[in-house]
Design a protein around this motif. Structure first.
Motif, PDB file in Angstrom:
ATOM      1  N   MET A  88      -2.885  -2.750 -11.022  1.00  0.00           N
ATOM      2  CA  MET A  88      -2.066  -2.702  -9.811  1.00  0.00           C
ATOM      3  C   MET A  88      -0.667  -3.183 -10.148  1.00  0.00           C
ATOM      4  O   MET A  88      -0.483  -4.126 -10.923  1.00  0.00           O
ATOM      5  CB  MET A  88      -2.682  -3.553  -8.709  1.00  0.00           C
ATOM      6  N   TRP A  92       0.771  -0.910  -5.641  1.00  0.00           N
ATOM      7  CA  TRP A  92       0.136   0.393  -5.809  1.00  0.00           C
ATOM      8  C   TRP A  92      -0.987   0.266  -6.828  1.00  0.00           C
ATOM      9  O   TRP A  92      -0.805  -0.280  -7.919  1.00  0.00           O
ATOM     10  CB  TRP A  92       1.157   1.439  -6.281  1.00  0.00           C
ATOM     11  N   VAL A 107      -1.886   7.138  -8.999  1.00  0.00           N
ATOM     12  CA  VAL A 107      -1.403   5.921  -8.357  1.00  0.00           C
ATOM     13  C   VAL A 107      -1.482   6.147  -6.856  1.00  0.00           C
ATOM     14  O   VAL A 107      -1.264   7.267  -6.373  1.00  0.00           O
ATOM     15  CB  VAL A 107       0.035   5.545  -8.776  1.00  0.00           C
ATOM     16  N   SER A 108      -1.824   5.092  -6.121  1.00  0.00           N
ATOM     17  CA  SER A 108      -2.036   5.236  -4.685  1.00  0.00           C
ATOM     18  C   SER A 108      -1.721   3.930  -3.977  1.00  0.00           C
ATOM     19  O   SER A 108      -1.928   2.846  -4.526  1.00  0.00           O
ATOM     20  CB  SER A 108      -3.485   5.651  -4.402  1.00  0.00           C
ATOM     21  N   ASP A 109      -1.236   4.049  -2.733  1.00  0.00           N
ATOM     22  CA  ASP A 109      -1.030   2.866  -1.902  1.00  0.00           C
ATOM     23  C   ASP A 109      -2.245   2.579  -1.024  1.00  0.00           C
ATOM     24  O   ASP A 109      -2.147   1.850  -0.041  1.00  0.00           O
ATOM     25  CB  ASP A 109       0.235   3.022  -1.052  1.00  0.00           C
ATOM     26  N   ASN A 112      -2.793  -0.999  -0.611  1.00  0.00           N
ATOM     27  CA  ASN A 112      -1.653  -1.714  -0.056  1.00  0.00           C
ATOM     28  C   ASN A 112      -1.928  -2.055   1.405  1.00  0.00           C
ATOM     29  O   ASN A 112      -2.231  -1.173   2.203  1.00  0.00           O
ATOM     30  CB  ASN A 112      -0.406  -0.821  -0.177  1.00  0.00           C
ATOM     31  N   GLY A 115       0.089   0.140   3.615  1.00  0.00           N
ATOM     32  CA  GLY A 115       0.008   1.584   3.477  1.00  0.00           C
ATOM     33  C   GLY A 115      -0.638   2.232   4.689  1.00  0.00           C
ATOM     34  O   GLY A 115      -1.286   1.571   5.507  1.00  0.00           O
ATOM     35  N   LYS A 121      -1.234   7.479   0.450  1.00  0.00           N
ATOM     36  CA  LYS A 121      -0.562   8.341  -0.532  1.00  0.00           C
ATOM     37  C   LYS A 121      -1.315   8.300  -1.862  1.00  0.00           C
ATOM     38  O   LYS A 121      -1.713   7.225  -2.319  1.00  0.00           O
ATOM     39  CB  LYS A 121       0.875   7.879  -0.746  1.00  0.00           C
ATOM     40  N   SER A 147       8.192   1.013  -7.619  1.00  0.00           N
ATOM     41  CA  SER A 147       7.255   1.535  -6.642  1.00  0.00           C
ATOM     42  C   SER A 147       7.593   2.997  -6.382  1.00  0.00           C
ATOM     43  O   SER A 147       8.771   3.367  -6.312  1.00  0.00           O
ATOM     44  CB  SER A 147       7.360   0.742  -5.339  1.00  0.00           C
ATOM     45  N   ASP A 149       7.608   4.379  -3.736  1.00  0.00           N
ATOM     46  CA  ASP A 149       8.426   4.415  -2.521  1.00  0.00           C
ATOM     47  C   ASP A 149       9.909   4.266  -2.829  1.00  0.00           C
ATOM     48  O   ASP A 149      10.756   4.646  -2.019  1.00  0.00           O
ATOM     49  CB  ASP A 149       8.000   3.298  -1.558  1.00  0.00           C
TER      50      ASP A 149
END
Length: 380
Positions: A88, A92, A107-109, A112, A115, A121, A147, A149
């Motif tokens: 992590m 993410w 990779v994913s939120d 989070n 999120g 995502k 990130s 984002d």
């Protein structure tokens, strides 16, 4: 002129107004940022993993309040159903999927706390291709430049159990957007931890024991052959008593971690822990962790032992290490290390003493934590 002067606010009024504005800004900033969290368990709900409507409850531990936070009914993305959470960074998760055809990362939120609950995502990274001997090694941790984002052109470094780090990009020219496996030159980097330095724009990984440092440029524009190496020098070493030496001798070789403060100051942390005994429940206790040694990076990467990192807290676990200012999160203990992995707790750098967490709801933490992953403060 005199009437104009009389219409201006008095100095005490201005001071009171400034104080009110400062208080309002502090309230606003604190209400829009989460505390650092430890994600320690997932529970899934659905008829099967093939069910499109599988949801998750994600369990976090808040070290500020020393209590549980649960995000409920979060959609579990289909892309992550047959993956392993291997690291992590920036909040993410890095997920690894293996098959007979390829080994790839996402990779994913999803993990989070801020999120999307209904539509997390998920970003695919370019696969490593047909697995070979080195690519079949287990990924132990990962780090990211930014990130997703913040930038669509981020780089992910995945550290393998062995002598290799692989790099991934989600976009860019095809010849530069895949992964590159760069073998380190020493077995001392087996099980090392990778981190990204915003200050230098480089990936770093210290050797086991912390005597060497390998680093890579994060802006890959051509195929690289090997990392650069630096032998570290240590100064101001502490004088230890016989009992302290005996305690360190009873521990496994220390794992080394590199962490960078918001101001760019770097610290090398050596984590001493005794082997965990199978069959004993970890829960939220210190258990194996016995000692940390913190070294402040000085000129030319000389590492100087310190027992004073000021207002900072360092967070170490299975995720990329990070630092926060304790004063920004009242309840955190300054000059401390919050750790998860070889036990769970907080270490006072001044007194050299670890203590277990004291959760307000002990029953919520009765099960063995699955993920020792810290998440830095996130914007709501």
């Amino acid at each position: 002129m005199s009437s104009l002067l009389l219409s201006l606010p008095s100095r005490p009024f201005l001071r009171n107004l400034a104080l009110k504005c400062h208080h309002t800004l502090r309230m606003f900033s604190s209400s829009t940022t989460t505390n650092p969290y430890l994600m320690y368990r997932l529970t899934h709900y659905g008829s099967s993993f093939d069910d499109i409507n599988v949801t998750s409850n994600i369990h976090y531990f808040d070290p500020v309040k020393e209590d549980e936070v649960i995000v409920r009914d979060k959609a579990f993305p289909m892309e992550l159903r047959n993956t392993s959470l291997v690291g992590m960074s920036h909040g993410w998760g890095v997920f690894n999927v293996e098959s007979d055809e390829h080994k790839a990362l996402y990779v994913s939120d999803y993990c989070n706390p801020c999120g999307s609950k209904s539509n997390p995502k998920v970003i695919p990274l370019h696969p490593m291709g047909q697995p070979n001997i080195t690519q079949k090694r287990i990924i132990t941790n990962a780090a990211m430049t930014y990130s997703p984002d913040q930038s669509k052109d981020f780089v992910v470094a995945a550290n393998c159990l062995g002598l290799e780090i692989n790099f991934f990009r989600p976009c860019g020219k095809p010849e530069y957007s895949g992964s590159g496996g760069f073998k380190t030159q020493s077995h001392y980097f087996d099980q090392s931890k990778v981190m990204y330095s915003k200050r230098d724009e480089k990936f770093y990984t210290p050797s086991v024991g912390g005597h060497f440092l390998a680093f890579w440029d994060s802006c890959f524009e051509e195929i690289m052959t090997c990392p650069k190496m630096k032998e570290l020098r240590f100064c101001n070493l502490p004088e230890l008593t016989q009992s302290e030496w005996e305690l360190l001798d009873s521990c496994s070789p220390p794992t080394a971690h590199l962490a960078e403060s918001p101001s760019g100051q770097r610290f090398l942390i050596k984590w001493y822990a005794q082997n965990y005994q199978p069959g004993k429940m970890m829960t939220f206790l210190c258990r194996g962790t016995k000692r940390f040694m913190v070294f402040r990076e000085e000129e030319d990467m000389n590492m100087c032992y310190t027992e004073d990192i000021g207002d900072l807290c360092i967070f170490l676990g299975g995720s990329e290490p990070f630092c926060v200012k304790a004063s920004s999160f009242p309840g955190l203990k300054p000059n401390s290390i919050y750790f998860a992995g070889e036990g769970f707790g907080v270490y006072d750098i001044t007194t050299r003493k670890p203590r277990s967490f004291r959760p307000k709801s002990p029953s919520a933490f009765s099960k063995t934590p699955v993920f020792p992953l810290w998440i830095p403060p996130m914007s709501l």
